[in-house]
Structure formats: structure tokens, C-alpha cells
Design a protein around this motif. Structure first.
Motif, PDB file in Angstrom:
ATOM      1  N   LEU A 251       0.828  -1.191   0.000  1.00 11.85           N
ATOM      2  CA  LEU A 251       0.000   0.000   0.000  1.00 11.85           C
ATOM      3  C   LEU A 251       0.872   1.253   0.000  1.00 11.85           C
ATOM      4  O   LEU A 251       0.604   2.214  -0.725  1.00 11.85           O
ATOM      5  CB  LEU A 251      -0.941   0.002   1.204  1.00 11.85           C
ATOM      6  N   THR A 252       1.917   1.234   0.767  1.00 13.18           N
ATOM      7  CA  THR A 252       2.835   2.378   0.824  1.00 13.18           C
ATOM      8  C   THR A 252       3.477   2.608  -0.539  1.00 13.18           C
ATOM      9  O   THR A 252       3.565   3.739  -1.002  1.00 13.18           O
ATOM     10  CB  THR A 252       3.907   2.152   1.902  1.00 13.18           C
ATOM     11  N   ALA A 253       3.902   1.531  -1.193  1.00 16.37           N
ATOM     12  CA  ALA A 253       4.500   1.660  -2.527  1.00 16.37           C
ATOM     13  C   ALA A 253       3.481   2.206  -3.519  1.00 16.37           C
ATOM     14  O   ALA A 253       3.804   3.055  -4.355  1.00 16.37           O
ATOM     15  CB  ALA A 253       5.039   0.308  -2.990  1.00 16.37           C
ATOM     16  N   LEU A 254       2.249   1.734  -3.420  1.00 16.04           N
ATOM     17  CA  LEU A 254       1.188   2.218  -4.293  1.00 16.04           C
ATOM     18  C   LEU A 254       0.940   3.710  -4.063  1.00 16.04           C
ATOM     19  O   LEU A 254       0.827   4.490  -5.014  1.00 16.04           O
ATOM     20  CB  LEU A 254      -0.094   1.423  -4.055  1.00 16.04           C
ATOM     21  N   ALA A 255       0.898   4.107  -2.806  1.00 15.26           N
ATOM     22  CA  ALA A 255       0.692   5.523  -2.470  1.00 15.26           C
ATOM     23  C   ALA A 255       1.849   6.369  -2.985  1.00 15.26           C
ATOM     24  O   ALA A 255       1.634   7.485  -3.496  1.00 15.26           O
ATOM     25  CB  ALA A 255       0.524   5.701  -0.965  1.00 15.26           C
ATOM     26  N   GLN A 256       3.057   5.871  -2.880  1.00 11.24           N
ATOM     27  CA  GLN A 256       4.211   6.617  -3.380  1.00 11.24           C
ATOM     28  C   GLN A 256       4.165   6.751  -4.897  1.00 11.24           C
ATOM     29  O   GLN A 256       4.491   7.806  -5.447  1.00 11.24           O
ATOM     30  CB  GLN A 256       5.513   5.940  -2.940  1.00 11.24           C
ATOM     31  N   SER A 257       3.728   5.689  -5.554  1.00  4.49           N
ATOM     32  CA  SER A 257       3.609   5.736  -7.014  1.00  4.49           C
ATOM     33  C   SER A 257       2.551   6.761  -7.423  1.00  4.49           C
ATOM     34  O   SER A 257       2.741   7.521  -8.381  1.00  4.49           O
ATOM     35  CB  SER A 257       3.241   4.364  -7.565  1.00  4.49           C
ATOM     36  N   TRP A 258       1.437   6.758  -6.701  1.00  9.93           N
ATOM     37  CA  TRP A 258       0.384   7.726  -6.990  1.00  9.93           C
ATOM     38  C   TRP A 258       0.895   9.147  -6.782  1.00  9.93           C
ATOM     39  O   TRP A 258       0.616  10.041  -7.590  1.00  9.93           O
ATOM     40  CB  TRP A 258      -0.854   7.455  -6.135  1.00  9.93           C
ATOM     41  N   CYS A 259       1.643   9.370  -5.729  1.00  3.45           N
ATOM     42  CA  CYS A 259       2.200  10.709  -5.462  1.00  3.45           C
ATOM     43  C   CYS A 259       3.135  11.135  -6.585  1.00  3.45           C
ATOM     44  O   CYS A 259       3.125  12.296  -6.999  1.00  3.45           O
ATOM     45  CB  CYS A 259       2.924  10.725  -4.120  1.00  3.45           C
ATOM     46  N   ALA A 260       3.938  10.199  -7.091  1.00  2.71           N
ATOM     47  CA  ALA A 260       4.857  10.519  -8.185  1.00  2.71           C
ATOM     48  C   ALA A 260       4.069  10.879  -9.444  1.00  2.71           C
ATOM     49  O   ALA A 260       4.397  11.852 -10.136  1.00  2.71           O
ATOM     50  CB  ALA A 260       5.798   9.346  -8.453  1.00  2.71           C
ATOM     51  N   LEU A 261       3.020  10.124  -9.738  1.00  3.09           N
ATOM     52  CA  LEU A 261       2.193  10.420 -10.903  1.00  3.09           C
ATOM     53  C   LEU A 261       1.512  11.778 -10.762  1.00  3.09           C
ATOM     54  O   LEU A 261       1.476  12.574 -11.700  1.00  3.09           O
ATOM     55  CB  LEU A 261       1.144   9.318 -11.098  1.00  3.09           C
ATOM     56  N   SER A 262       1.002  12.055  -9.581  1.00  2.00           N
ATOM     57  CA  SER A 262       0.364  13.339  -9.314  1.00  2.00           C
ATOM     58  C   SER A 262       1.367  14.491  -9.461  1.00  2.00           C
ATOM     59  O   SER A 262       1.044  15.547 -10.020  1.00  2.00           O
ATOM     60  CB  SER A 262      -0.251  13.323  -7.912  1.00  2.00           C
ATOM     61  N   LEU A 263       2.569  14.277  -8.974  1.00  2.00           N
ATOM     62  CA  LEU A 263       3.622  15.285  -9.094  1.00  2.00           C
ATOM     63  C   LEU A 263       3.953  15.550 -10.563  1.00  2.00           C
ATOM     64  O   LEU A 263       4.069  16.704 -10.985  1.00  2.00           O
ATOM     65  CB  LEU A 263       4.868  14.834  -8.332  1.00  2.00           C
ATOM     66  N   LEU A 264       4.097  14.481 -11.336  1.00  2.00           N
ATOM     67  CA  LEU A 264       4.398  14.646 -12.758  1.00  2.00           C
ATOM     68  C   LEU A 264       3.287  15.429 -13.450  1.00  2.00           C
ATOM     69  O   LEU A 264       3.552  16.386 -14.183  1.00  2.00           O
ATOM     70  CB  LEU A 264       4.580  13.275 -13.428  1.00  2.00           C
ATOM     71  N   HIS A 265       2.047  15.045 -13.207  1.00  2.00           N
ATOM     72  CA  HIS A 265       0.916  15.749 -13.814  1.00  2.00           C
ATOM     73  C   HIS A 265       0.924  17.230 -13.430  1.00  2.00           C
ATOM     74  O   HIS A 265       0.760  18.111 -14.279  1.00  2.00           O
ATOM     75  CB  HIS A 265      -0.404  15.093 -13.399  1.00  2.00           C
ATOM     76  N   GLY A 266       1.102  17.501 -12.156  1.00  2.00           N
ATOM     77  CA  GLY A 266       1.097  18.884 -11.681  1.00  2.00           C
ATOM     78  C   GLY A 266       2.187  19.727 -12.317  1.00  2.00           C
ATOM     79  O   GLY A 266       1.949  20.875 -12.708  1.00  2.00           O
ATOM     80  N   ARG A 267       3.384  19.151 -12.422  1.00  2.00           N
ATOM     81  CA  ARG A 267       4.496  19.896 -13.036  1.00  2.00           C
ATOM     82  C   ARG A 267       4.236  20.177 -14.507  1.00  2.00           C
ATOM     83  O   ARG A 267       4.489  21.273 -15.003  1.00  2.00           O
ATOM     84  CB  ARG A 267       5.805  19.125 -12.879  1.00  2.00           C
ATOM     85  N   ILE A 268       3.746  19.162 -15.214  1.00  2.00           N
ATOM     86  CA  ILE A 268       3.471  19.341 -16.642  1.00  2.00           C
ATOM     87  C   ILE A 268       2.381  20.391 -16.838  1.00  2.00           C
ATOM     88  O   ILE A 268       2.531  21.318 -17.640  1.00  2.00           O
ATOM     89  CB  ILE A 268       3.059  18.006 -17.287  1.00  2.00           C
ATOM     90  N   GLU A 269       1.281  20.252 -16.104  1.00  2.00           N
ATOM     91  CA  GLU A 269       0.170  21.188 -16.265  1.00  2.00           C
ATOM     92  C   GLU A 269       0.591  22.615 -15.928  1.00  2.00           C
ATOM     93  O   GLU A 269       0.240  23.561 -16.649  1.00  2.00           O
ATOM     94  CB  GLU A 269      -1.019  20.753 -15.409  1.00  2.00           C
ATOM     95  N   ALA A 270       1.354  22.796 -14.874  1.00  2.00           N
ATOM     96  CA  ALA A 270       1.804  24.142 -14.487  1.00  2.00           C
ATOM     97  C   ALA A 270       2.705  24.753 -15.557  1.00  2.00           C
ATOM     98  O   ALA A 270       2.590  25.944 -15.881  1.00  2.00           O
ATOM     99  CB  ALA A 270       2.518  24.098 -13.145  1.00  2.00           C
ATOM    100  N   HIS A 271       3.586  23.945 -16.133  1.00  2.00           N
ATOM    101  CA  HIS A 271       4.496  24.455 -17.165  1.00  2.00           C
ATOM    102  C   HIS A 271       3.718  24.858 -18.423  1.00  2.00           C
ATOM    103  O   HIS A 271       3.947  25.934 -18.986  1.00  2.00           O
ATOM    104  CB  HIS A 271       5.546  23.380 -17.498  1.00  2.00           C
ATOM    105  N   ILE A 272       2.792  24.002 -18.833  1.00  2.00           N
ATOM    106  CA  ILE A 272       1.974  24.315 -20.010  1.00  2.00           C
ATOM    107  C   ILE A 272       1.103  25.541 -19.738  1.00  2.00           C
ATOM    108  O   ILE A 272       0.959  26.414 -20.603  1.00  2.00           O
ATOM    109  CB  ILE A 272       1.123  23.103 -20.433  1.00  2.00           C
ATOM    110  N   GLU A 273       0.540  25.616 -18.543  1.00  2.00           N
ATOM    111  CA  GLU A 273      -0.308  26.759 -18.170  1.00  2.00           C
ATOM    112  C   GLU A 273       0.455  28.078 -18.316  1.00  2.00           C
ATOM    113  O   GLU A 273      -0.048  29.040 -18.908  1.00  2.00           O
ATOM    114  CB  GLU A 273      -0.793  26.595 -16.729  1.00  2.00           C
ATOM    115  N   ARG A 274       1.663  28.117 -17.789  1.00  2.00           N
ATOM    116  CA  ARG A 274       2.466  29.351 -17.873  1.00  2.00           C
ATOM    117  C   ARG A 274       2.743  29.729 -19.329  1.00  2.00           C
ATOM    118  O   ARG A 274       2.636  30.896 -19.709  1.00  2.00           O
ATOM    119  CB  ARG A 274       3.773  29.200 -17.102  1.00  2.00           C
ATOM    120  N   ALA A 275       3.066  28.742 -20.151  1.00  2.00           N
ATOM    121  CA  ALA A 275       3.382  29.018 -21.553  1.00  2.00           C
ATOM    122  C   ALA A 275       2.148  29.498 -22.317  1.00  2.00           C
ATOM    123  O   ALA A 275       2.219  30.481 -23.072  1.00  2.00           O
ATOM    124  CB  ALA A 275       3.964  27.767 -22.210  1.00  2.00           C
TER     125      ALA A 275
END
Length: 152
Positions: free
Chosen positions: A8-32
Motif C-alpha cells: 500500500l505504501t509503494a502504491l501511495a508513493q507511485s500515486w504521489c509521483a504520478l500526481s507530481l508529474l501531472h502537476g508539473r506538466i500542467e503548471a508548465h503548459i499553463e504558464r506558456a
């Protein structure tokens, strides 16, 4: 499975990594998109989805389908449509066969803006993925994203 279960911890960490990637991509595209075209990511996505409609059977999307495509509630999608309509980028009209139905089309101005913004969106996406690939916790996710639509 318990809250301290390693799986469960590994799954939660994977989800956090995916969420982080999405957030970074969306923020970068938003600014551009904001800087170059005065468009938000959601506005760009809505224009893109609606620009793919056609006059054939099933070619026009109902508001619920549009909301699902841009990952917003129906009420948020309606507000977004209204904002873009006020800017002259979209227009609504009654369905010719069902007067209760309302369709939304991208105007010529909306199509022009979308075509101008598309290279900005694509370049910002590439930049964000390249930057994320340098982070060890995000690199495997970037590879997965890049492989999803890779030519066969």
C-alpha cells in the motif's frame, strides 16, 4: 491490507509521483499558454476537444461528454464555455433535430487561436517531460507517457 502494508505504501508513493508529474506538466503548459496566448490549460483543452467535432452521426458532443473530456464538472464546463463564448472563441446553437439540445462549436477566431497555441502547448509539454525525466522518481513515468502513443 493495512495502512502500514509495504504494498500500500509503494502504491501511495507511485500515486504521489504520478500526481507530481501531472502537476508539473500542467503548471508548465499553463504558464506558456497564458504568456503567449492568454489561454489556460482548461481553455486550450476545451477548444481542442470541441474542434474535433464533426457533422456526422455522433459528431457533436453533449455537455456531459465535453465535461468528461476536459475532466471538469458539468457546471464548471458550462462556465468555461460561457467565458470562451464571451471572448468570441465559441458559439452555442440549438440542435436542429432536438430543440432542447444545445451544441457548442469553435468559431473561426477560436480555431485560429487554437492553431497558434498548439505549437506552444506541444513545446511546453516536451520541455516539462524533459525536465521531469531528470528526476529519478519521475523518469520511469515519463518513459511510460512517451511510450503510450509511440509509433508502432
Amino acid at each position: 491490507m493495512t495502512a502500514t502494508d509495504p504494498a500500500l505504501t509503494a502504491l501511495a508513493q507511485s500515486w504521489c509521483a504520478l500526481s507530481l508529474l501531472h502537476g508539473r506538466i500542467e503548471a508548465h503548459i499553463e504558464r506558456a499558454l497564458q504568456a503567449r496566448h492568454e489561454l489556460s490549460v482548461r481553455e486550450y483543452s476545451l477548444l481542442d476537444v470541441l474542434s474535433r467535432q464533426h457533422d456526422g452521426e455522433g459528431g457533436h458532443l453533449q455537455m456531459k461528454q465535453v465535461a468528461d473530456a476536459v475532466v471538469l464538472s458539468q457546471s464548471a464546463t458550462t462556465r468555461l464555455v460561457t467565458r470562451l463564448e464571451d471572448r468570441g472563441l465559441l458559439e452555442r446553437y440549438l440542435c436542429p433535430t432536438d430543440r432542447r439540445g444545445i451544441y457548442t462549436n469553435v468559431t473561426e477566431a477560436g480555431l485560429t487561436l487554437l492553431e497558434q497555441a498548439r505549437p506552444t502547448n506541444d513545446a511546453a509539454l516536451r520541455e516539462a517531460l524533459d525536465a521531469a525525466s531528470l528526476k529519478p522518481e519521475l523518469a520511469p513515468l515519463v518513459k511510460t507517457v512517451e511510450s503510450l502513443h509511440a509509433p508502432a
